[in-house]
Design an enzyme around this catalytic site. Sequence first.
Site, short mmCIF file in Angstrom:
data_model
loop_
_atom_site.label_atom_id
_atom_site.label_comp_id
_atom_site.label_asym_id
_atom_site.label_seq_id
_atom_site.Cartn_x
_atom_site.Cartn_y
_atom_site.Cartn_z
N GLN A 1 48.48 34.80 29.54
CA GLN A 1 47.77 33.53 29.40
C GLN A 1 48.73 32.35 29.61
O GLN A 1 49.82 32.30 29.04
CB GLN A 1 47.13 33.46 27.98
CG GLN A 1 46.26 32.25 27.74
CD GLN A 1 44.98 32.23 28.57
OE1 GLN A 1 44.43 33.28 28.92
NE2 GLN A 1 44.49 31.05 28.88
N LYS B 1 37.93 36.86 26.14
CA LYS B 1 38.27 37.89 27.14
C LYS B 1 38.24 39.27 26.49
O LYS B 1 37.68 40.22 27.04
CB LYS B 1 39.66 37.63 27.73
CG LYS B 1 39.69 36.53 28.74
CD LYS B 1 41.12 36.15 29.12
CE LYS B 1 41.13 34.87 29.96
NZ LYS B 1 42.43 34.23 30.07
N ASP C 1 45.00 38.19 37.69
CA ASP C 1 44.86 36.75 37.90
C ASP C 1 45.02 36.38 39.37
O ASP C 1 44.62 35.28 39.77
CB ASP C 1 45.96 36.01 37.13
CG ASP C 1 45.49 35.42 35.81
OD1 ASP C 1 44.31 35.04 35.72
OD2 ASP C 1 46.31 35.34 34.88
N1 GUN Z 1 45.00 29.41 31.54
C1 GUN Z 1 43.94 28.69 31.98
N2 GUN Z 1 43.28 29.36 32.95
C2 GUN Z 1 43.94 30.52 33.12
C3 GUN Z 1 43.74 31.64 33.97
O1 GUN Z 1 42.80 31.69 34.80
N3 GUN Z 1 44.64 32.65 33.85
C4 GUN Z 1 45.69 32.60 32.99
N4 GUN Z 1 46.53 33.63 32.95
N5 GUN Z 1 45.89 31.59 32.17
C5 GUN Z 1 45.02 30.55 32.25
#
Ligand code: GUN
Length: 295
Positions: free
Chosen positions: A97, A53, A120
């Site tokens: 996350q 990311k 998100d």
């Molecule tokens: N962990 C796995 N997928 C995601 C996601 O799309 N967003 C977040 N914040 N954590 C994750």
Amino acid sequence: MTEVIDGKAFSAKLRENIKHQVSDLKAQHNLVPGLAVVLVGEDPASQVYVRSKGKQTIEAGMNSIEHKLDETTSEEVLLKLIDEMNNDDSVNGILVQLPLPDHIDSDKVLATIKPEKDVDGFHVINVGRLSTWTGKPMIPCTPLGSIMLLKDKLGSLSGLDAVVVGRSNIVGKPMAALLLQESCTVTVAHSRTKNLQEVCRRADIVVAAVGRPEMIPGDWIKPGATVIDVGINRIQTPEGKNKLVGDVDYASASQVAGAITPVPGGVGPMTIACLLANALTATCRQNGLADPDFG
Ligand code: GUN
């Protein structure tokens, strides 16, 4: 002939589009989107995601802010950090996350993120905005990427029968809301669904998001249907090698489907591209500008 939906190529084009719009935003408004990612602990898969990311955020011309916190970080410290970022104009998007360590209440953390910075789309305000389609929701990244691929492939989805297998808050439920918004007839199936095979076989669109390797075989797919495989499962082959597979049995389903996303290279690359799209959208909204156009 089955078409393989190339999410890798589509996401590369989307990131290029975002990069141009970020550059215009800087030139015209002296704004640079800032995307903050918070990682608590050292879960290996999460570390890989967060690294990727950060890299793609910078490649898009945005500011990447990374907070890597120790596994033992208290909930109070994490909430305080979020509060500071909520009030920092240089931070336009905040992603924490998941999963978080057990001693931290994830729901409380997600509820603390300002909805306008919730890239998100997990805050209940955004969930409500999405399900009622009012007040400009932030849309969860994986469903947003999946609907982009579907619309690119099929054009209008109006009137199509769609089955979403899986009812998670991250994928299944928001995916169902998006398909409904596109005027599909939507069924959400899950582990208690009776006659899952028949339910899937009725569908023009199957979205598989259960997290069970190769659970959906080709004879559950209607000939010509479009299959979106959200699963990313690591399995061991009989030869003892690691391999990534989806929730759909690609070998058999690709003989029947009209179009199908592969794993890897389908939905996966769309998720981070859509995170960048959301960060750009959030920046525009926070500065009173029109939503960006992602084509
Ligand atoms: N962990 C796995 N997928 C995601 C996601 O799309 N967003 C977040 N914040 N954590 C994750």
